[in-house]
Design a protein around this motif. Structure first.
Motif: not given
Lengths: 255, 229
Positions: A197-201, A210-211, A236-239, A254-255
């Motif tokens: 649900s997120s476009p970020h890698i 690291r974004w 992913l959010r928990s990292l 944030q994702p």
């Protein structure tokens, strides 16, 4: 000659060979001393010797061969299976070899240090490693796992990366400490994380995400889409957040 | 040491030994001697193989290797017996059993003779795949010599039978193939005998894969074509 005749000749030959063997063995055996009762065979007219009393025989022996002493020339009955009188050289060697092997097995399995290393397992496993791409190694007292790629060892930076690239614990060859110092170390292998649900890698590095700011940064770091591993957004959010790629572009989304 | 003397007779004077099996002379003591000797020799060789991993593996392999050969013998003997019977053999099951046991004991003796070499490689190299292939090679040599004894023994023992001699020879050859297949599958089922260095000791490993594929992969890794995962 037909097959039947051949077979008969074969059997006759067998019997002949057996007979010769038996005779050879009988000749090889030491001649037993004549039994005391054989004195009756002395030549006539000779001095009369006192007859020695016969040796005490066990009742069974007396029953089995009552007249054995009187018939010294009677051919002994050929036993169907005659073994060697005692263990011969090869048999003795086999026995000793088996015993020696048993001793050797015990010796090489005795621990020689407090880690339980035995002589059998003392040889460092790196001695015969085959260096091909995909060889995974870990130094005995280190946690880092490296994979051999293009002539270099590369650190696999996380468990996610380890699993993402399809390695298993069975692949890991434990080598002695200091082994990797002898080889060139390449850039570490990171895994990229993304959720649906997120476009970020993000790049997982040292336990932090690291974004990666954009495609240009993605490509500049040498990543390819096969490096991207899909995980759940909650994981992913928990990292914890790390420095962005490239650094200094503000707080990461944030994702 | 009586057992050893019988084994020596097999090695030195096998024709006489086979004739006695044909005539059914004292089969039981012969079979007992062969059984005891082969169990001891296999156990020792198994212990050498397993020592490369751990003491537990050595003990496990010492127990499993005799089981491997004797179980294969039990599984395959009736086939040979009944097929020979169909093609005119007059041998008993015990005679068949004794003949196959002769092959097995020859294999065991050869394995024992190879044991010092395997022990030497165990102490001087630690490459798992190499060690595995070394053992496969040793087993192959010992097994081939063993079945050559069996073929020879069958020839002597069934020389009296007039009918179907050539068919029985073919049966023995085919049976040797079956014996090899059953033996290799039995070995695969009872593995590990050496124990992968990166894995913990286990008495039996999960089924899956097969013996021949595994050997090909090992050869591939030795030659540097693949990394075994």
């Amino acid at each position: 000659m037909n097959k039947q005749q051949l077979s008969r000749i074969d059997r006759i030959m067998d019997l002949l060979v057996e007979e010769i063997e038996e005779r050879m063995q009988v000749r090889r055996q030491p001649v037993p001393p004549p039994p005391p009762t054989a004195l009756a065979l002395e030549p006539e007219g000779g001095p009369q010797q006192p007859v020695a009393p016969p040796p005490e025989l066990q009742p069974e022996e007396e029953l089995e061969e009552p007249g054995s002493g009187l018939e010294p020339e009677a051919a002994p009955e050929v036993e169907p299976w005659r073994e060697f009188p005692g263990p011969s050289h090869a048999a003795r060697l086999m026995g000793r070899m088996a015993l020696g092997l048993l001793v050797a097995i015990v010796l090489i399995n005795i621990p020689i240090n407090r880690h339980g290393t035995t002589l059998a397992t003392a040889m460092p496993s790196s001695a015969a490693l085959v260096f091909v791409d995909g060889l995974v190694v870990k130094e005995e007292n280190a946690e880092e796992i490296y994979v051999y790629q293009d002539g270099r060892f590369r650190w696999i930076s996380s468990l996610d990366a380890f699993e993402h690239f399809g390695f298993t614990w069975g692949d890991v060859r434990v080598v002695e400490d200091g082994f990797l110092e002898r080889y060139e170390i390449g850039p570490p292998i990171h895994v990229l994380l993304k959720c649906q649900s997120s476009p970020h890698i993000y790049r997982l590095e040292g336990g932090e995400k690291r974004w990666i700011r954009d495609i240009a940064a993605f490509e500049a770091e040498g990543h390819v889409w096969e490096d991207v591993r899909f995980v759940s957004c909650s994981y992913l959010r928990s990292l914890p957040d790390g420095e962005t790629i490239p650094p200094g572009v503000g707080p990461p989304p944030q994702p | 040491m009586n057992h050893m003397a019988i084994i020596e007779t097999i090695l030195r004077n096998r024709r006489r030994f086979f004739i006695e099996i044909r005539d059914g002379v004292e089969l039981a003591p012969k079979m007992r001697a062969m059984l005891v000797s082969s169990i001891i020799f296999f156990a020792l060789y198994g212990a050498v193989m397993g020592s490369t991993h751990s003491l537990w593996q050595a003990l496990s392999s010492a127990a499993k290797l005799p089981v491997l050969f004797l179980a294969t013998l039990v599984v395959c003997s009736p086939t040979l017996y009944f097929f020979n019977l169909i093609f005119g053999s007059n041998q008993s099951l015990m005679q068949n059993f004794a003949l196959i046991l002769t092959a097995i004991v020859v294999t065991a003796v050869l394995l024992l003779s190879f044991a010092p070499i395997v022990l030497f490689f165990l102490l001087t190299t630690s490459h798992y795949q190499f060690f595995k292939l070394l053992n496969v090679g040793v087993f192959a040599i010992a097994g081939i010599v063993g079945v050559l004894f069996l073929t020879q023994g069958m020839g002597v023992v069934s020389a009296g039978g007039k009918e179907g001699a050539s068919a029985r020879r073919t049966v023995v050859r085919l049976w040797i193939l079956i014996y090899a297949f059953v033996g290799s599958q039995m070995a695969w089922t009872l593995r590990p005998f050496i124990g992968a260095p990166s894995m913990e000791f286990e008495l039996f490993r999960q089924l899956g894969g097969n013996f021949y594929a595994n050997i090909l992969v090992s050869i591939g890794e030795i030659l540097g074509f693949v990394t075994v995962r």
